[in-house]
Scaffold this active site. Structure first.
Site, PDB file in Angstrom:
ATOM      1  N   GLU A  81      44.097  31.396  33.059  1.00 31.86           N
ATOM      2  CA  GLU A  81      42.861  31.390  33.838  1.00 31.86           C
ATOM      3  C   GLU A  81      43.118  32.095  35.166  1.00 31.86           C
ATOM      4  O   GLU A  81      43.993  31.679  35.931  1.00 31.86           O
ATOM      5  CB  GLU A  81      42.390  29.959  34.113  1.00 31.86           C
ATOM      6  N   CYS A  85      41.278  36.944  42.765  1.00 35.20           N
ATOM      7  CA  CYS A  85      41.692  38.339  42.621  1.00 35.20           C
ATOM      8  C   CYS A  85      41.120  39.085  43.819  1.00 35.20           C
ATOM      9  O   CYS A  85      39.907  39.031  44.041  1.00 35.20           O
ATOM     10  CB  CYS A  85      41.114  38.866  41.305  1.00 35.20           C
ATOM     11  N   ILE A  87      41.900  42.614  46.799  1.00 34.67           N
ATOM     12  CA  ILE A  87      42.674  43.650  47.481  1.00 34.67           C
ATOM     13  C   ILE A  87      42.194  43.646  48.927  1.00 34.67           C
ATOM     14  O   ILE A  87      40.991  43.478  49.183  1.00 34.67           O
ATOM     15  CB  ILE A  87      42.405  45.040  46.833  1.00 34.67           C
ATOM     16  N   GLN A  92      40.745  48.866  49.207  1.00 31.37           N
ATOM     17  CA  GLN A  92      39.956  48.710  47.975  1.00 31.37           C
ATOM     18  C   GLN A  92      39.514  50.062  47.423  1.00 31.37           C
ATOM     19  O   GLN A  92      39.449  51.052  48.166  1.00 31.37           O
ATOM     20  CB  GLN A  92      38.715  47.839  48.261  1.00 31.37           C
ATOM     21  N   VAL A  93      39.213  50.053  46.107  1.00 33.48           N
ATOM     22  CA  VAL A  93      38.733  51.235  45.384  1.00 33.48           C
ATOM     23  C   VAL A  93      39.705  52.425  45.496  1.00 33.48           C
ATOM     24  O   VAL A  93      39.315  53.571  45.615  1.00 33.48           O
ATOM     25  CB  VAL A  93      37.290  51.639  45.806  1.00 33.48           C
ATOM     26  N   TYR A  96      44.405  50.120  43.182  1.00 30.44           N
ATOM     27  CA  TYR A  96      45.364  48.997  43.207  1.00 30.44           C
ATOM     28  C   TYR A  96      44.912  47.844  42.307  1.00 30.44           C
ATOM     29  O   TYR A  96      45.735  47.214  41.642  1.00 30.44           O
ATOM     30  CB  TYR A  96      45.554  48.474  44.635  1.00 30.44           C
ATOM     31  N   GLY A  97      43.608  47.565  42.317  1.00 33.64           N
ATOM     32  CA  GLY A  97      43.093  46.455  41.506  1.00 33.64           C
ATOM     33  C   GLY A  97      43.374  46.669  40.028  1.00 33.64           C
ATOM     34  O   GLY A  97      43.734  45.730  39.304  1.00 33.64           O
ATOM     35  N   GLY A 127      31.551  44.281  37.367  1.00 31.74           N
ATOM     36  CA  GLY A 127      31.802  45.690  37.029  1.00 31.74           C
ATOM     37  C   GLY A 127      33.288  45.995  36.978  1.00 31.74           C
ATOM     38  O   GLY A 127      33.763  46.701  36.076  1.00 31.74           O
TER      39      GLY A 127
END
Ligand code: 1VU
Length: 169
Positions: A81, A85, A87, A92-93, A96-97, A127
């Site tokens: 589970e 989550c 960054i 971000q974007v 890395y995620g 998304g």
């Protein structure tokens, strides 16, 4: 500069094991979650990140945590589970995620022996999870997960099947 950064990048998976450096990283990750997940109570974030039955996959650049995923493996049920989550805001974007999720899948399959992930995704992160192979349909038999993860109405339950063979990293 880019090469320098690439060389400094590492992915680790660990839990609260009392090692000082790990503790510093986990606190850094906890701070990212607290900032990026404002609807989550801070005490709840601290409790789960520091809980020894949870593990965190983290991306670390230099010696600084850039982001991570905290999850609880249910080894007997072969699923995990995902609790949190995130960054850090200015990273971000940038991919890395995605890389983080791939490291998580590899570790969960090869070290924990898991076949699936479940998570309650925030509406605005659906998304991202779809791009990582998660679906809103839950194919996992209910008796494998019911009673293990608690109902939570602040998100959408999503599932991901881990490929048994694919090299994720
Ligand atoms: O591959 P593409 O370029 O087509 O798409 C990228 C990116 O555009 C997309 N994506 C998203 N799509 C829709 N909604 C989003 N919020 C969103 N974020 C990214 O997904 C593809 C992969 O992008 P990435 O690998 O560059 O993603 P990041 O490094 O930005 O990491 C994604 C997260 C969601 C972790 C990051 O943006 C973040 O920390 N956001 C704020 C905190 C958050 O919403 N966390 C998830 C909450 S749910 C939870 O924690 C319970 C499990």
């Amino acid at each position: 500069k880019r090469e320098e950064e690439a060389g400094n990048l590492k992915f680790v998976c660990l839990s609260n094991d009392g090692i000082d450096e790990h503790m510093v990283w986990l606190i850094g990750l906890k701070n990212i979650f607290a900032r990026q997940l404002p609807n989550m109570p801070k005490e709840y974030i601290v409790r789960l990140v520091m809980d020894r039955s949870h593990k965190s996959v983290m991306v670390i650049r230099g010696n600084v945590v850039v982001g991570g995923i905290t999850y609880r493996p249910y080894v007997s049920q072969k699923f995990g589970e995902i609790a949190f989550c995130a960054i850090t805001a200015d990273e971000q974007v940038k991919g890395y995620g995605t890389r983080l999720m791939n490291h998580l899948k590899q570790h969960a399959r090869d070290v924990d022996g898991l076949t699936h992930f479940l998570t309650y995704a925030d509406n605005n992160a659906v998304g991202y999870f779809i791009k990582q192979g998660f679906t809103k349909e839950i194919y996992l038999e209910k008796d494998r997960w019911q009673g293990y993860i608690k109902d939570y109405d602040g998100g959408i339950l999503m599932e991901c099947k881990i490929d048994p063979k694919l090299p994720y990293t």
